[in-house]
Design a protein around this motif. Structure first.
Motif, short mmCIF file in Angstrom:
data_model
loop_
_atom_site.label_atom_id
_atom_site.label_comp_id
_atom_site.label_asym_id
_atom_site.label_seq_id
_atom_site.Cartn_x
_atom_site.Cartn_y
_atom_site.Cartn_z
N ARG A 123 51.14 113.22 12.15
CA ARG A 123 51.88 114.35 11.58
C ARG A 123 51.76 114.38 10.06
O ARG A 123 51.60 115.44 9.45
CB ARG A 123 53.35 114.28 12.00
CG ARG A 123 53.60 114.70 13.44
CD ARG A 123 55.09 114.84 13.74
NE ARG A 123 55.75 113.54 13.85
CZ ARG A 123 55.92 112.89 15.00
NH1 ARG A 123 55.45 113.40 16.13
NH2 ARG A 123 56.55 111.73 15.03
N PHE A 124 51.86 113.20 9.44
CA PHE A 124 51.76 113.09 7.98
C PHE A 124 50.40 113.59 7.49
O PHE A 124 50.32 114.41 6.56
CB PHE A 124 51.98 111.64 7.57
CG PHE A 124 51.89 111.38 6.10
CD1 PHE A 124 53.01 111.46 5.30
CD2 PHE A 124 50.67 111.04 5.51
CE1 PHE A 124 52.93 111.21 3.93
CE2 PHE A 124 50.58 110.79 4.15
CZ PHE A 124 51.71 110.88 3.36
N LEU A 125 49.33 113.11 8.10
CA LEU A 125 47.99 113.52 7.67
C LEU A 125 47.72 114.99 7.97
O LEU A 125 47.03 115.67 7.20
CB LEU A 125 46.94 112.64 8.34
CG LEU A 125 46.94 111.16 7.95
CD1 LEU A 125 45.88 110.39 8.74
CD2 LEU A 125 46.71 110.98 6.45
N THR A 126 48.25 115.49 9.07
CA THR A 126 48.11 116.91 9.37
C THR A 126 48.69 117.76 8.25
O THR A 126 48.07 118.75 7.81
CB THR A 126 48.81 117.26 10.70
OG1 THR A 126 48.20 116.54 11.76
CG2 THR A 126 48.74 118.75 10.98
N CYS A 129 46.92 116.59 4.50
CA CYS A 129 45.47 116.87 4.44
C CYS A 129 45.17 118.33 4.78
O CYS A 129 44.00 118.74 4.75
CB CYS A 129 44.72 115.97 5.42
SG CYS A 129 44.81 114.21 5.02
N LYS A 130 46.22 119.09 5.10
CA LYS A 130 46.08 120.51 5.44
C LYS A 130 45.08 120.71 6.58
O LYS A 130 44.17 121.54 6.51
CB LYS A 130 45.68 121.33 4.21
CG LYS A 130 46.71 121.29 3.09
CD LYS A 130 46.26 122.12 1.89
CE LYS A 130 47.35 122.24 0.84
NZ LYS A 130 47.76 120.93 0.29
N ALA A 131 45.25 119.93 7.62
CA ALA A 131 44.35 120.01 8.76
C ALA A 131 44.51 121.36 9.46
O ALA A 131 45.63 121.87 9.61
CB ALA A 131 44.65 118.88 9.75
N PRO A 132 43.40 121.99 9.88
CA PRO A 132 43.49 123.31 10.53
C PRO A 132 44.17 123.26 11.90
O PRO A 132 44.66 124.29 12.37
CB PRO A 132 42.02 123.72 10.66
CG PRO A 132 41.24 122.46 10.61
CD PRO A 132 42.01 121.53 9.73
N PHE A 276 42.79 118.64 -4.56
CA PHE A 276 42.15 117.69 -3.66
C PHE A 276 41.88 118.34 -2.32
O PHE A 276 42.73 119.05 -1.78
CB PHE A 276 43.03 116.46 -3.47
CG PHE A 276 42.56 115.55 -2.38
CD1 PHE A 276 41.49 114.68 -2.59
CD2 PHE A 276 43.16 115.56 -1.12
CE1 PHE A 276 41.03 113.86 -1.59
CE2 PHE A 276 42.72 114.73 -0.11
CZ PHE A 276 41.64 113.87 -0.35
N HIS A 277 40.69 118.09 -1.78
CA HIS A 277 40.32 118.59 -0.45
C HIS A 277 40.02 117.40 0.45
O HIS A 277 39.09 116.64 0.19
CB HIS A 277 39.10 119.51 -0.53
CG HIS A 277 39.29 120.72 -1.39
ND1 HIS A 277 39.98 121.84 -0.97
CD2 HIS A 277 38.88 120.97 -2.67
CE1 HIS A 277 39.99 122.73 -1.95
NE2 HIS A 277 39.34 122.23 -2.98
N SER A 278 40.79 117.26 1.49
CA SER A 278 40.54 116.19 2.45
C SER A 278 39.47 116.61 3.44
O SER A 278 39.37 117.79 3.81
CB SER A 278 41.83 115.84 3.20
OG SER A 278 41.55 114.95 4.27
N VAL A 279 38.69 115.64 3.89
CA VAL A 279 37.73 115.91 4.96
C VAL A 279 38.47 116.39 6.21
O VAL A 279 37.97 117.25 6.95
CB VAL A 279 36.91 114.63 5.24
CG1 VAL A 279 36.19 114.73 6.58
CG2 VAL A 279 35.90 114.38 4.13
N LEU A 280 39.68 115.87 6.42
CA LEU A 280 40.45 116.28 7.59
C LEU A 280 40.96 117.71 7.49
O LEU A 280 41.44 118.28 8.48
CB LEU A 280 41.63 115.32 7.80
CG LEU A 280 41.27 113.89 8.14
CD1 LEU A 280 42.51 113.02 8.23
CD2 LEU A 280 40.46 113.81 9.44
N MET A 282 38.97 120.24 6.49
CA MET A 282 37.83 121.15 6.62
C MET A 282 37.89 121.90 7.95
O MET A 282 38.33 121.36 8.97
CB MET A 282 36.52 120.37 6.50
CG MET A 282 36.36 119.66 5.15
SD MET A 282 34.86 118.65 5.02
CE MET A 282 33.61 119.93 4.92
N ASP A 283 37.45 123.15 7.92
CA ASP A 283 37.48 123.96 9.15
C ASP A 283 36.59 123.37 10.23
O ASP A 283 36.90 123.47 11.42
CB ASP A 283 37.03 125.39 8.84
CG ASP A 283 38.07 126.13 7.99
OD1 ASP A 283 39.26 125.79 8.11
OD2 ASP A 283 37.68 127.02 7.22
#
Length: 527
Positions: A123-126, A129-132, A276-280, A282-283
């Protein structure tokens, strides 16, 4: 075979590939080493495997600065720790919700980590990291720090003698984790301060440099299995754009390389102008089965004494193989509970901790960089991490790594610990990393000690030049006017017409302050 990244100075000549891979002598001091009859060859090698970082770290712990008890002790600007937030973290970690002891916490867990913690990490990384799409707890593994993660990943992705590709300069602890522990080599793509080819900023990582390093390694019969990306980058402070990340990942996919992405400083971007853009986030990932992301609380939450790191990978073969090593690298149950409580407290993180931490980091960074400007010392001006990458080349008479080490020891003799460029496998002698995430009184005293060393060194170089006025200074002396001048944060290049007169005057003033041209070209010399 040329060094990656373009031109060089002094000692910076073409290097054979064997020197690009892990060079034992770069980390060891064999001259005073005595083999122990009680150790295996591997054990002796592990003892021998030490460099300036270890030497300075030991000296610091034997003579730590203390404002009251040891005011003449060593100030540590070498270890990447955030010492600005003890008040916030100590208060949060001692609240009542942290103090829970239940039977499962005192028993052997799932080696991937307790499920309650893995769910919280997902949940934290979502969120951060702005996960889609929501990240899955089944893809999360918990270990006792990112060093252990590097070791485990190197072990399960590479056989002994195979290699991982990484751009230099880079955090030197990775060498110990990968090479010393798993006998996996490193292949270097050397970056340097010159802006050449497709580069738009100093020490820029490009696909061309990665391709060249990879092909050179393969030509020497070296099998490269993976690429390591540090984002934000340590020691440079670079933050990769989305387009850059995609380019690196596409490069890795073309060559069937795993990508290990270390994002341990992702919440330590302290200026609003940097994103900052996390790899996680990315679309899409070009090769999700070979993309593995690391993060931990050590840096972003200023708790380097709590060993906690996490891996996110969609590849269950990799996850299960790493989990089999978690028996050696587990996190104790009570700490797992505390970390879960910390990560779920979104309001405190956003409203209290991150606001205060970013403001303190920014203020400390501003103080140190203002001092460097006053000294006329060039540096990379970035807005992430705890460090500034500094150009001390003009204080080296001959521009060699031996002289860099002498300058490093001189700082240590004057009771301030820095990290020299060789510890990061930098290709250019004379670059140093300074940690600024410290309290004001230590920053002030540490910078005074640095100033003293630099002023003394400047006077010595001037005296030497007066004794040898005809000697050319081209063999390694830094020419700051065509190198890095207080380089600003990552910006796209602008057209010449967009610069105003004030900008040009400011640039010239910076060049004059950071150059020794006026000192060398006196009226007497012209006469």
């Amino acid at each position: 075979m040329t060094r990656m990244g373009g031109g060089g100075r002094g000692e910076m000549r073409a290097r054979p590939l064997t020197e690009r891979r892990t060079d034992v002598h770069g980390f060891c001091n064999p001259s005073d080493f005595q083999r122990s009859p009680y150790l295996s060859a591997r054990g002796n090698f592990a003892t021998l495997f030490r460099g300036s970082t270890e030497e300075g770290y030991k000296a610091y712990h034997a003579d730590k600065y203390d404002e009251d008890k040891n005011p003449n002790g060593i100030i540590n600007f070498g270890t990447s720790e955030n010492k600005l937030c003890f008040d916030l973290m100590s208060k949060r970690l001692t609240q009542t919700d942290m103090n829970l002891v239940e039977p499962p916490l005192l028993q052997y867990p799932d080696w991937k980590g307790h499920m309650f913690l893995r769910e919280e990490v997902a949940r934290f990384l979502t969120y951060y990291c702005k996960a889609p799409a929501p990240l899955k707890a089944e893809n999360v593994i918990v270990l006792n720090g990112c060093g252990s993660l590097f070791s485990a990943l190197a072990t399960v992705l590479c056989d002994p003698g195979e290699a991982v590709l990484i751009a230099t300069p880079f955090y030197g602890g990775i060498t110990q984790s990968i090479f010393l522990y798993g006998n996996v080599k490193l292949v270097y793509a050397y970056l340097d301060s010159k802006i050449t080819g497709t580069s738009t900023r100093p020490f820029q990582l490009t696909v061309e440099k990665l391709e060249k390093a990879l092909q050179d390694a393969r030509a020497e019969g070296v099998t490269v299995r993976a690429l390591i990306l540090l984002n934000p980058q340590n020691p440079l402070g670079d933050i990769y754009s989305l387009s850059e990340l995609l380019d690196y990942l596409e490069f890795a996919k073309r060559h069937e390389l795993h990508v290990i992405v270390d994002e341990i400083y992702m919440l330590s971007v302290f200026d609003e102008s940097a994103t900052f853009h996390s790899v996680l986030g990315m679309d899409r990932l070009p090769d999700p089965q070979r993309t593995h992301v690391m993060w931990g609380i050590t840096k972003d939450f200023a708790v380097s004494g709590i060993r906690f790191g996490t891996l996110y990978t969609e590849n269950q073969d990799v996850a299960n193989a790493v989990a089999s090593l978690c028996y050696f690298h587990g996190v104790c149950g009570p700490v797992q509970h505390k970390v879960a409580q910390l990560l779920r407290d979104r309001d405190w993180i956003n409203q209290v901790y991150l606001r205060a931490n970013h403001a303190r980091l920014k203020a400390a960074h501003t103080y140190v960089t203002d001092e460097l400007k006053t000294l006329g010392v060039p540096f990379l001006n970035r807005n992430a991490g705890f460090f500034v990458w500094i150009d001390f080349r003009k204080y080296l008479r001959t521009g060699t790594f031996e002289e860099e080490m002498l300058l490093w020891r001189r700082f240590l003799d004057n009771k301030v610990l820095l990290s020299c460029g060789k510890a990061f496998e930098c290709s250019e002698p004379g670059w140093f990393r300074i940690i600024f995430a410290d309290k004001t009184h230590r920053l002030q005293l540490g910078m005074q000690r640095i100033r003293k060393v630099l002023e003394e060194r400047e006077q010595e170089i001037l005296a030497e030049e007066k004794e040898q006025p005809c000697q050319s200074d081209q063999d390694g002396k830094a020419d700051s006017t065509d190198e890095v001048i207080f380089v600003s944060r990552h910006q796209e290049p602008t057209s010449a017409g967009s610069s105003n007169l004030g900008d040009l005057i400011g640039l010239l003033q910076q060049q004059m302050r950071s150059s020794d041209w006026l000192q060398k070209n006196t009226a007497e010399q012209f006469a």
